[in-house]
Design an enzyme around this catalytic site. Structure first.
Site, short mmCIF file in Angstrom:
data_model
loop_
_atom_site.label_atom_id
_atom_site.label_comp_id
_atom_site.label_asym_id
_atom_site.label_seq_id
_atom_site.Cartn_x
_atom_site.Cartn_y
_atom_site.Cartn_z
CB SER A 1 -0.02 0.54 11.28
OG SER A 1 0.10 -0.69 11.94
NE ARG B 1 -8.33 -3.33 11.64
CZ ARG B 1 -7.59 -2.58 10.86
NH1 ARG B 1 -6.79 -1.69 11.39
NH2 ARG B 1 -7.67 -2.68 9.55
CE LYS C 1 -2.60 -2.47 3.11
NZ LYS C 1 -3.08 -2.57 4.45
O1 PNS Z 1 -0.73 -5.49 7.77
P1 PNS Z 1 -1.26 -5.59 6.37
O2 PNS Z 1 -0.64 -4.55 5.48
O3 PNS Z 1 -2.77 -5.57 6.32
O4 PNS Z 1 -0.80 -7.04 5.83
C1 PNS Z 1 -1.08 -7.43 4.52
C2 PNS Z 1 -0.30 -8.70 4.14
C3 PNS Z 1 1.20 -8.51 4.34
C4 PNS Z 1 -0.76 -9.86 4.95
C5 PNS Z 1 -0.62 -8.96 2.63
O5 PNS Z 1 -0.41 -7.79 1.90
C6 PNS Z 1 0.23 -10.06 2.02
O6 PNS Z 1 -0.02 -11.22 2.24
N1 PNS Z 1 1.27 -9.66 1.23
C7 PNS Z 1 2.16 -10.57 0.56
C8 PNS Z 1 1.87 -10.62 -0.95
C9 PNS Z 1 0.77 -11.64 -1.23
O7 PNS Z 1 0.87 -12.79 -0.92
N2 PNS Z 1 -0.32 -11.14 -1.87
C10 PNS Z 1 -1.47 -11.95 -2.17
C11 PNS Z 1 -2.39 -12.09 -0.97
S1 PNS Z 1 -3.70 -13.24 -1.28
#
Ligand code: PNS
Length: 173
Positions: free
Chosen positions: A138, A101, A51
């Site tokens: 965050s 949440r 993001k």
């Molecule tokens: O704390 P966040 O930003 O909500 O966590 C998001 C996270 C890290 C869990 C998600 O973005 C993620 O899994 N990223 C790795 C890339 C990935 O596998 N993308 C496909 C998800 S189905």
């Protein structure tokens, strides 16, 4: 139908993935509860959050998490690049843990859970966030802090220290 993975607890190795930029009391609450349910919990910091560019470096995010979770002997902190599904396979984990949440979290999380299960045959288990932290994220923490608000109720002391240090390093008190 893909083969089932078998019983979750007591042998499960759970992964709790996230950006943790920075870790909040909401994250810590999920970690503490997961550590009671699963014999091993890996808190996995994504290297490049999709993001945004992170406020804290990967080392800082890992260090904050290590210091906040030192009381849990079955919790380790690691990081991963790329797909969560690949990392799950690499470290041979058998469950992903996420916090939920509010209802609006659900839609994205449901799609991610389906995708990750489709890619790895690993299920995602959701823990409802403690109601005290259901509005804590965050990004809100950073916004409130950088505008001078009091975030001490929402983050561990270690994180508050890091927030102050980072702000001083950028020349603001
Ligand atoms: O704390 P966040 O930003 O909500 O966590 C998001 C996270 C890290 C869990 C998600 O973005 C993620 O899994 N990223 C790795 C890339 C990935 O596998 N993308 C496909 C998800 S189905």
């Amino acid at each position: 139908m893909p083969p089932l993975n078998g019983a979750a607890a007591p042998q499960s190795h759970a992964i709790y993935p996230g950006s943790f930029d920075p870790p909040t009391n909401g994250h810590l609450d999920v970690i503490a509860r997961a550590a009671v349910i699963f014999p091993t919990v890996t808190v996995a910091v994504v290297v490049n959050p999709q993001k945004r560019s992170p406020h804290f470096t990967l080392d800082e995010r890992e260090e904050m998490l290590r210091r906040c979770t030192s009381e849990f002997p079955n919790v380790r902190v690691d990081h991963f690049r790329g797909l969560l599904a690949d990392y799950v396979k690499r470290i041979d984990a058998n469950v992903i843990v996420k916090g939920l949440r509010v209802v609006s979290d659900f839609e994205n999380e449901m799609a991610a859970a389906h995708m990750n299960r489709s890619l790895t045959n690993v299920d995602t288990m959701f823990l409802m966030s403690d109601s005290n932290y259901s509005f804590v994220s965050s990004s809100l923490i950073k916004e409130v802090f950088l505008q001078g608000g009091d975030i001490s109720r929402y983050v561990p002391d270690v994180v508050l220290e890091y927030m102050h240090q980072k702000r001083s390093a950028h020349g603001r008190k």
